[in-house]
Design an enzyme around this catalytic site. Structure first.
Site, PDB file in Angstrom:
ATOM      1  N   SER A  97       0.828  -1.115   0.020  1.00 55.88           N
ATOM      2  CA  SER A  97       0.084   0.102   0.039  1.00 55.88           C
ATOM      3  C   SER A  97       0.848   1.236  -0.049  1.00 55.88           C
ATOM      4  O   SER A  97       0.637   2.128  -0.737  1.00 55.88           O
ATOM      5  CB  SER A  97      -0.916   0.078   1.090  1.00 55.88           C
ATOM      6  OG  SER A  97      -1.506   1.142   1.388  1.00 55.88           O
ATOM      7  N   ILE A  99       3.640   1.764  -1.492  1.00 56.10           N
ATOM      8  CA  ILE A  99       4.317   2.098  -2.697  1.00 56.10           C
ATOM      9  C   ILE A  99       3.130   2.218  -3.582  1.00 56.10           C
ATOM     10  O   ILE A  99       3.186   3.214  -4.475  1.00 56.10           O
ATOM     11  CB  ILE A  99       4.805   0.710  -3.156  1.00 56.10           C
ATOM     12  CG1 ILE A  99       6.160   0.343  -2.029  1.00 56.10           C
ATOM     13  CG2 ILE A  99       5.284   0.829  -4.752  1.00 56.10           C
ATOM     14  CD1 ILE A  99       7.423   0.178  -2.602  1.00 56.10           C
ATOM     15  N   GLY A 100       1.955   1.586  -3.716  1.00 56.33           N
ATOM     16  CA  GLY A 100       0.888   2.150  -4.398  1.00 56.33           C
ATOM     17  C   GLY A 100       0.212   3.655  -4.256  1.00 56.33           C
ATOM     18  O   GLY A 100      -0.146   4.366  -5.319  1.00 56.33           O
ATOM     19  N   ARG A 101       0.377   4.005  -2.854  1.00 60.47           N
ATOM     20  CA  ARG A 101       0.225   5.495  -2.773  1.00 60.47           C
ATOM     21  C   ARG A 101       1.084   6.323  -3.316  1.00 60.47           C
ATOM     22  O   ARG A 101       0.842   7.699  -3.251  1.00 60.47           O
ATOM     23  CB  ARG A 101       0.182   5.851  -1.278  1.00 60.47           C
ATOM     24  CG  ARG A 101      -1.101   5.011  -0.371  1.00 60.47           C
ATOM     25  CD  ARG A 101      -0.882   5.000   1.204  1.00 60.47           C
ATOM     26  NE  ARG A 101      -1.581   3.865   1.711  1.00 60.47           N
ATOM     27  CZ  ARG A 101      -2.295   3.976   2.943  1.00 60.47           C
ATOM     28  NH1 ARG A 101      -2.111   5.141   3.576  1.00 60.47           N
ATOM     29  NH2 ARG A 101      -3.033   3.053   3.280  1.00 60.47           N
ATOM     30  N   GLU A 123       5.552  -7.111 -12.688  1.00 59.49           N
ATOM     31  CA  GLU A 123       5.235  -5.990 -13.830  1.00 59.49           C
ATOM     32  C   GLU A 123       4.747  -4.589 -13.041  1.00 59.49           C
ATOM     33  O   GLU A 123       3.910  -4.457 -12.300  1.00 59.49           O
ATOM     34  CB  GLU A 123       3.949  -5.953 -14.633  1.00 59.49           C
ATOM     35  CG  GLU A 123       4.358  -7.657 -15.401  1.00 59.49           C
ATOM     36  CD  GLU A 123       3.589  -8.883 -14.631  1.00 59.49           C
ATOM     37  OE1 GLU A 123       2.668  -8.788 -13.988  1.00 59.49           O
ATOM     38  OE2 GLU A 123       3.996  -9.947 -15.003  1.00 59.49           O
ATOM     39  N   TYR A 156       2.548 -26.750 -10.303  1.00 58.13           N
ATOM     40  CA  TYR A 156       3.085 -26.218 -11.442  1.00 58.13           C
ATOM     41  C   TYR A 156       4.320 -26.723 -12.152  1.00 58.13           C
ATOM     42  O   TYR A 156       5.446 -26.990 -11.196  1.00 58.13           O
ATOM     43  CB  TYR A 156       3.472 -24.605 -10.918  1.00 58.13           C
ATOM     44  CG  TYR A 156       3.593 -23.758 -12.145  1.00 58.13           C
ATOM     45  CD1 TYR A 156       2.801 -23.304 -13.092  1.00 58.13           C
ATOM     46  CD2 TYR A 156       5.188 -23.352 -12.320  1.00 58.13           C
ATOM     47  CE1 TYR A 156       3.255 -22.319 -14.114  1.00 58.13           C
ATOM     48  CE2 TYR A 156       5.605 -22.725 -13.285  1.00 58.13           C
ATOM     49  CZ  TYR A 156       4.661 -22.077 -14.229  1.00 58.13           C
ATOM     50  OH  TYR A 156       5.143 -21.330 -15.185  1.00 58.13           O
TER      51      TYR A 156
END
Length: 189
Positions: A97, A99-101, A123, A156
């Site tokens: 969060s 970093i997103g802010r 990405e 996987y």
């Protein structure tokens, strides 16, 4: 069921979950913070006029401890950590969060399949109108672990297994089945 900090530690102590390197501070109440590595990859914009799903994308890879992301730019980056998931755990990759802010979006597909082994390719997208400086070793994202109802029958073993460094898209290796009606596990005929 989402694993708590004690559940994550228990899986690691039993040798079922591996995250290396890791410090105690990276283990959060219901996730593990991963740090940014030094491997990056970006589109070779001066030679690419079209991206096709049928062939490799022309990219430039580079190693650095500091990178400046221009505004509205896209960059692939690898985590410093390598992980190994058992057949009974999957993981969600989430951006932090904090970093997103700042306008840095972690656009990862967001899912790590049971049985995956390797570093995580992130990405990254700078949604700002100003550059963002990134430095290796900084906590960049978090893994949230989900315990499955039973171990996967087919863990996987795909094209990104054992990846190291920032790895570009290999969608061109997908085996698409076109115009063929296939039976599903639910067909009764």
């Amino acid at each position: 069921m989402i694993l708590s900090d004690s559940g994550i530690k228990q899986y690691m102590q039993q040798g079922l979950l591996s995250i290396t390197p890791i410090t105690e501070e990276q283990i959060q109440p219901a996730s593990v913070d991963l740090t940014l590595g030094t491997s990056f990859r970006k589109m070779n914009e001066h030679q690419v006029e079209l991206i096709s799903l049928n062939r490799p994308v022309q990219e430039v890879s580079f190693e650095t401890e500091r990178v400046i992301m221009p505004p509205q730019s896209f960059l692939l980056a690898a985590t410093e950590q390598s992980i190994e998931l058992p057949d009974c755990l999957s993981a969600f990759v989430e951006g932090r969060s904090s970093i997103g802010r700042m306008g840095l979006f972690i656009q990862n597909a967001g899912w790590v399949d049971p049985g995956f082994k390797g570093e995580i390719t992130l990405e990254l997208f700078n949604a700002n109108k100003v550059p963002i400086e990134l430095t290796s070793g900084r906590r960049i994202c978090q893994l949230v672990f989900a315990e499955m109802d039973r171990p996967s029958e087919k863990p996987y073993k795909g094209k990104y297994q054992h990846q190291t460094g920032a790895v570009g898209s290999m969608i061109y290796k997908d085996m698409e089945v076109k115009n063929v009606k296939q039976k599903t596990p639910f067909d009764k005929s």
